[in-house]
Design a protein around this motif. Sequence first.
Motif, PDB file in Angstrom:
ATOM      1  N   UNK A  23      76.329  77.824  46.632  1.00 27.24           N
ATOM      2  CA  UNK A  23      75.318  78.001  45.580  1.00 27.24           C
ATOM      3  C   UNK A  23      75.981  78.406  44.262  1.00 27.24           C
ATOM      4  N   UNK A  24      77.030  79.193  44.331  1.00 28.04           N
ATOM      5  CA  UNK A  24      77.757  79.566  43.113  1.00 28.04           C
ATOM      6  C   UNK A  24      78.430  78.347  42.481  1.00 28.04           C
ATOM      7  N   UNK A  25      79.058  77.529  43.310  1.00 27.54           N
ATOM      8  CA  UNK A  25      79.731  76.333  42.789  1.00 27.54           C
ATOM      9  C   UNK A  25      78.709  75.355  42.217  1.00 27.54           C
ATOM     10  N   UNK A  26      77.606  75.148  42.924  1.00 21.71           N
ATOM     11  CA  UNK A  26      76.565  74.237  42.439  1.00 21.71           C
ATOM     12  C   UNK A  26      75.978  74.757  41.130  1.00 21.71           C
ATOM     13  N   UNK A 148      73.231  62.055  40.843  1.00 21.14           N
ATOM     14  CA  UNK A 148      73.655  62.101  42.246  1.00 21.14           C
ATOM     15  C   UNK A 148      75.172  62.230  42.344  1.00 21.14           C
ATOM     16  N   UNK A 149      75.906  61.524  41.510  1.00 25.31           N
ATOM     17  CA  UNK A 149      77.364  61.608  41.529  1.00 25.31           C
ATOM     18  C   UNK A 149      77.834  63.016  41.170  1.00 25.31           C
ATOM     19  N   UNK A 150      77.214  63.616  40.162  1.00 27.39           N
ATOM     20  CA  UNK A 150      77.575  64.989  39.791  1.00 27.39           C
ATOM     21  C   UNK A 150      77.213  65.982  40.885  1.00 27.39           C
ATOM     22  N   UNK A 156      80.902  68.655  47.121  1.00 29.09           N
ATOM     23  CA  UNK A 156      82.235  68.457  47.696  1.00 29.09           C
ATOM     24  C   UNK A 156      83.151  69.630  47.375  1.00 29.09           C
ATOM     25  N   UNK A 157      83.127  70.085  46.145  1.00 28.10           N
ATOM     26  CA  UNK A 157      83.967  71.226  45.767  1.00 28.10           C
ATOM     27  C   UNK A 157      83.543  72.478  46.533  1.00 28.10           C
ATOM     28  N   UNK A 158      82.253  72.769  46.563  1.00 29.89           N
ATOM     29  CA  UNK A 158      81.771  73.935  47.292  1.00 29.89           C
ATOM     30  C   UNK A 158      82.047  73.851  48.778  1.00 29.89           C
TER      31      UNK A 158
END
Length: 177
Positions: A23-26, A148-150, A156-158
């Motif tokens: 949630x932090x990364x998003x 959607x790509x973002x 993916x990073x999170x």
Amino acid sequence: MILPLRAIACQILFIFLTIAIESTVIHRQLKITKRTSTYYAVSINLICVVIGWVIFFYIFQNLNPANLFKVQTISFIFTGRLIVDFGRDGIEPILVLSLVSVFFVSLFVKCQSLYILQRFKLLPVENLSLYEDVEHTRSERLIRYRVKADQNHAITIGHAISHAIILLILVFMVFLF
């Protein structure tokens, strides 16, 4: 009935940890509110856990009872350890392949579940207005594709960060306990 309390406690710990990290990364990547990013993280992780356990029990049920993988899995779930020198059939490559496939399958499930929840309007697409203001000439379909790509990039990073931290915790648990 015997309950694997250690496995249940670890699952709860990992869910809370994953939700907090993702949630932090998003929130930071997509520049959306903390509440919406938490909704995203909770929704996709709970769906992923439910689907993961269903797949696990389906595969586990269809294994041969004398299979080394089944014995090692039961040992790990209940004791947190693999049986040392049990058969020497090489469980390590199967374990590594399983972990890598779980990583990618869960990433796919998370990305697709967020997309499906947004398509059925169960979760809001909060950052859609940012793209519409900037790109007046593009069609709505291209804007949705970029959103959607973002979102997939942020997930993916999170996902990678949360799995790396969970792996470190598991390594510490194996060596310390």
